[in-house]
Design a protein around this motif. Structure first.
Motif, mmCIF file in Angstrom:
data_model
loop_
_atom_site.group_PDB
_atom_site.id
_atom_site.type_symbol
_atom_site.label_atom_id
_atom_site.label_comp_id
_atom_site.label_asym_id
_atom_site.label_seq_id
_atom_site.Cartn_x
_atom_site.Cartn_y
_atom_site.Cartn_z
ATOM 1 N N ALA A 175 0.833 -1.205 0.000
ATOM 2 C CA ALA A 175 0.000 0.000 0.000
ATOM 3 C C ALA A 175 0.867 1.255 0.000
ATOM 4 C CB ALA A 175 -0.924 -0.006 1.210
ATOM 5 N N LEU A 176 1.929 1.249 0.802
ATOM 6 C CA LEU A 176 2.840 2.393 0.830
ATOM 7 C C LEU A 176 3.493 2.610 -0.527
ATOM 8 C CD1 LEU A 176 4.632 1.879 4.276
ATOM 9 C CD2 LEU A 176 2.867 3.553 3.729
ATOM 10 N N ASN A 177 3.886 1.512 -1.167
ATOM 11 C CA ASN A 177 4.508 1.625 -2.493
ATOM 12 C C ASN A 177 3.531 2.205 -3.505
ATOM 13 O OD1 ASN A 177 6.928 0.570 -1.575
ATOM 14 N ND2 ASN A 177 6.447 -1.525 -2.183
ATOM 15 N N ARG A 178 2.292 1.805 -3.401
ATOM 16 C CA ARG A 178 1.279 2.328 -4.337
ATOM 17 C C ARG A 178 1.148 3.840 -4.205
ATOM 18 N NH1 ARG A 178 -3.194 0.636 -7.280
ATOM 19 N NH2 ARG A 178 -5.001 2.024 -7.249
ATOM 20 N N LEU A 179 1.232 4.325 -2.961
ATOM 21 C CA LEU A 179 1.082 5.756 -2.707
ATOM 22 C C LEU A 179 2.408 6.512 -2.770
ATOM 23 C CD1 LEU A 179 -1.396 5.659 0.314
ATOM 24 C CD2 LEU A 179 -1.930 6.272 -2.040
ATOM 25 N N GLU A 180 3.506 5.767 -2.929
ATOM 26 C CA GLU A 180 4.851 6.354 -2.856
ATOM 27 C C GLU A 180 5.008 7.109 -1.534
ATOM 28 O OE1 GLU A 180 5.392 8.672 -6.416
ATOM 29 O OE2 GLU A 180 5.652 6.895 -7.668
ATOM 30 N N ALA A 181 4.559 6.461 -0.466
ATOM 31 C CA ALA A 181 4.561 7.052 0.871
ATOM 32 C C ALA A 181 5.664 6.432 1.720
ATOM 33 C CB ALA A 181 3.206 6.847 1.540
ATOM 34 N N HIS A 182 5.960 7.093 2.835
ATOM 35 C CA HIS A 182 6.997 6.634 3.760
ATOM 36 C C HIS A 182 6.342 6.149 5.049
ATOM 37 C CE1 HIS A 182 10.614 6.487 6.215
ATOM 38 N NE2 HIS A 182 11.325 6.676 5.121
#
Length: 264
Positions: free
Chosen positions: A193-200
């Motif tokens: 999910a983080l990768n999908r959002l490019e989130a940390h």
């Protein structure tokens, strides 16, 4: 002491946090609207692999909660992402419904019962003895065994229904092979999910209603976590677990004002 970084991204479970079956939880619609107006990236996560994001969006709309299709992340999508990373353009024998088969088709997988790379087990309301038997024989013949999530049962208005974990146990007992589960509590679900959002992870919070899935997977993925007590885990049960959420609230309504605050 280093202060936590401001919250920039929100992840939230669906059942028990936003809805109970078709019934909205008070504050859920307002929470989603506040997230959308804030411009902060967010995803609604679910271990349910039956439905596509489009189906789930329609279900939430019927409950008065307007979640964009691309803001819904399912265990079926996480499973497809994992298989695409592991063995691109592979093949699978699938026991599941449209949410899972669509996700696998979208990454270029071939659905077959002839020497597949994987047996992929998802949730369905119509488990077939014939399909389960075929899955057992394919696993015995060397197919790798993947399951979308370990949930042993699911809710319905009539009571519990057997879910993916129960059928996985049946196949494991027959074959001696345990599946690799992708969905919560595997932190892989959170990382995808983080990768999908490019989130940390350091700037993301996970909201859930279960200590043994939502909170532990968020914690192991390095996220801050919030337990709402509108679902499975009751407040008095929290101390029975060897880990704690970052925050405990009565419901999603208590988090609306924190979206702009960005601290937890």
């Amino acid at each position: 002491m280093t202060l936590p970084r401001p919250i920039e991204t929100w992840l939230t479970d669906m059942d028990g946090v936003l809805v109970h079956e078709e019934d909205p939880i008070a504050g859920a619609a307002e929470f989603v609207e506040k997230l959308k107006s804030s411009g902060r990236p967010f995803l609604v996560l679910t271990n349910n692999s039956i439905f596509t994001p489009r189906d789930l969006r329609a279900r939430l709309l019927r409950s008065g909660i307007d979640v964009p299709e691309d803001a819904i992340w399912t265990s079926a999508l996480a499973t497809a992402k994992f298989l695409d990373d592991q063995r691109p353009h592979g093949s699978a024998y699938v026991v599941g419904e449209a949410g899972l088969t669509t996700a696998l088709h979208d990454i270029g997988y071939v659905m077959t019962d002839h020497d597949p790379d994987y047996v992929v087990l998802g949730e369905t309301r119509t488990y077939s003895f014939e399909a389960i038997t075929r899955a057992i024989r394919l696993v015995d013949d060397g197919a790798r065994f993947i399951a979308t999530n370990p949930d042993a049962s699911g809710p319905s208005h009539q009571g519990k229904l057997p879910a993916t974990g129960s059928v996985a146990a049946l196949i494991s007992t027959a074959t001696g092979r345990r599946p690799y589960f992708i969905g919560k509590p595997n932190p892989l679900m959170m990382r995808s999910a983080l990768n999908r959002l490019e989130a940390h992870s350091e700037t993301t919070v996970m909201i859930g209603d279960r200590m043994d899935t939502d909170i532990i997977s968020g914690l192991e993925a390095g996220l801050r976590t919030v337990l709402v007590t509108t679902g499975s885990t009751r407040r008095e049960q929290i101390e029975t677990f060897p880990y704690r959420p970052t925050k405990v609230v009565d419901s999603i309504a208590d988090l609306i004002d924190l979206i702009d605050d960005t601290s937890l």
